[in-house]
Design a protein around this motif. Structure first.
Motif, PDB file in Angstrom:
ATOM      1  N   ASN A  38       1.415  -0.701  -0.159  1.00 56.63           N
ATOM      2  CA  ASN A  38      -0.211   0.308   0.004  1.00 56.63           C
ATOM      3  C   ASN A  38       0.761   0.942  -0.401  1.00 56.63           C
ATOM      4  O   ASN A  38       2.261   1.592   0.034  1.00 56.63           O
ATOM      5  CB  ASN A  38      -0.637   0.314   1.372  1.00 56.63           C
ATOM      6  N   HIS A  39       0.479   2.154  -0.638  1.00 57.11           N
ATOM      7  CA  HIS A  39       0.725   3.645   0.174  1.00 57.11           C
ATOM      8  C   HIS A  39       1.457   4.035   1.005  1.00 57.11           C
ATOM      9  O   HIS A  39       3.025   4.367   0.640  1.00 57.11           O
ATOM     10  CB  HIS A  39       0.010   4.734  -0.276  1.00 57.11           C
ATOM     11  N   LEU A  40       1.121   3.809   2.307  1.00 57.82           N
ATOM     12  CA  LEU A  40       2.383   4.283   3.298  1.00 57.82           C
ATOM     13  C   LEU A  40       3.386   2.878   3.036  1.00 57.82           C
ATOM     14  O   LEU A  40       4.690   3.195   3.078  1.00 57.82           O
ATOM     15  CB  LEU A  40       1.215   3.927   4.342  1.00 57.82           C
ATOM     16  N   GLY A  41       3.322   1.544   3.031  1.00 55.11           N
ATOM     17  CA  GLY A  41       4.216   0.899   2.870  1.00 55.11           C
ATOM     18  C   GLY A  41       5.141   0.617   2.036  1.00 55.11           C
ATOM     19  O   GLY A  41       6.499   0.592   1.961  1.00 55.11           O
ATOM     20  N   LYS A  42       4.874   1.707   0.987  1.00 49.05           N
ATOM     21  CA  LYS A  42       6.193   1.761  -0.225  1.00 49.05           C
ATOM     22  C   LYS A  42       6.607   3.016   0.221  1.00 49.05           C
ATOM     23  O   LYS A  42       7.899   3.457  -0.066  1.00 49.05           O
ATOM     24  CB  LYS A  42       5.468   2.653  -1.110  1.00 49.05           C
ATOM     25  N   LYS A  43       6.655   3.228   1.320  1.00 47.92           N
ATOM     26  CA  LYS A  43       8.064   4.742   1.945  1.00 47.92           C
ATOM     27  C   LYS A  43       8.514   4.010   2.564  1.00 47.92           C
ATOM     28  O   LYS A  43       9.948   4.838   2.549  1.00 47.92           O
ATOM     29  CB  LYS A  43       6.984   5.779   3.042  1.00 47.92           C
ATOM     30  N   TYR A  44       8.805   2.585   3.556  1.00 52.23           N
ATOM     31  CA  TYR A  44       9.404   2.315   4.182  1.00 52.23           C
ATOM     32  C   TYR A  44       9.983   0.768   3.745  1.00 52.23           C
ATOM     33  O   TYR A  44      10.421   0.813   3.079  1.00 52.23           O
ATOM     34  CB  TYR A  44       8.550   2.025   5.102  1.00 52.23           C
ATOM     35  N   ALA A  45       9.413   0.420   2.349  1.00 48.12           N
ATOM     36  CA  ALA A  45       9.885  -1.012   1.439  1.00 48.12           C
ATOM     37  C   ALA A  45      10.488  -0.749   0.867  1.00 48.12           C
ATOM     38  O   ALA A  45      10.153   0.638  -0.259  1.00 48.12           O
ATOM     39  CB  ALA A  45       8.805  -1.737   1.801  1.00 48.12           C
ATOM     40  N   PRO A  46      11.619  -1.144   0.388  1.00 48.81           N
ATOM     41  CA  PRO A  46      12.085  -0.644  -0.935  1.00 48.81           C
ATOM     42  C   PRO A  46      11.830  -1.591  -2.387  1.00 48.81           C
ATOM     43  O   PRO A  46      10.314  -1.796  -2.428  1.00 48.81           O
ATOM     44  CB  PRO A  46      13.606  -2.086  -1.147  1.00 48.81           C
TER      45      PRO A  46
END
Length: 161
Positions: free
Chosen positions: A80-88
């Motif tokens: 999701n959008h938020l996860g893309k901030k932290y996941a490579p």
């Protein structure tokens, strides 16, 4: 040739897993049984064809791009959008190249090209497909809001990215 067709069959089986892959952003928003990636891609393709027709672009090509836009999520899951901030960030074109390895080159190159065009964001059809992706998400959110209205005192949280 049999090995080539086995690679196609493996890919088609893998693509089918998108029917079972739930969109995680909706879980984070409190939707208990969110749509699958395949459901999202289907309506995104319809919307892309409509937008393209209205914009003078090729509706079939826009729909084709939209069908393939999340095909890499068989390997990454729906981030999701938020996860893309932290996941490579995974490279969709590299994932696609791995997915189509061993297929007949005429098919493999066509799939690589459609994903590359979508990711390049340059053709009118790619712009229509990308806009459709966002519009589909908005429409789905409205549908969930109607289906699952908030009770007294409940608030929707807003994620900022």
């Amino acid at each position: 040739m049999a090995d080539d067709l086995s690679a196609v069959a493996r890919f088609l089986y893998e693509a089918g897993t998108l029917k079972l892959t739930k969109r995680t952003g909706w879980w984070m928003a409190g939707v208990r049984d969110p749509e699958s990636v395949a459901e999202h891609s289907w309506r995104t393709a319809l919307i892309a064809s409509v937008i393209a027709k209205l914009e003078g672009a090729d509706p079939a090509k826009a729909a084709f791009l939209a069908v393939w836009h999340d095909s890499q999520e068989t390997r990454t899951g729906d981030v999701n959008h938020l996860g893309k901030k932290y996941a490579p960030s995974a490279d969709p074109e590299a994932i696609t190249a791995d997915q189509v390895a061993g297929m007949p080159e005429v098919l493999a190159s066509a799939i690589r090209e459609v994903v590359a065009e979508y990711e390049a964001k340059e053709s009118p059809e790619a712009v229509c497909a990308r806009d459709a992706d966002k519009l589909e998400c908005m429409i789905q959110g409205i549908e969930y809001r109607v289906k699952f209205p908030l009770g007294p005192g409940q608030r929707v949280f807003r994620l900022r990215g």
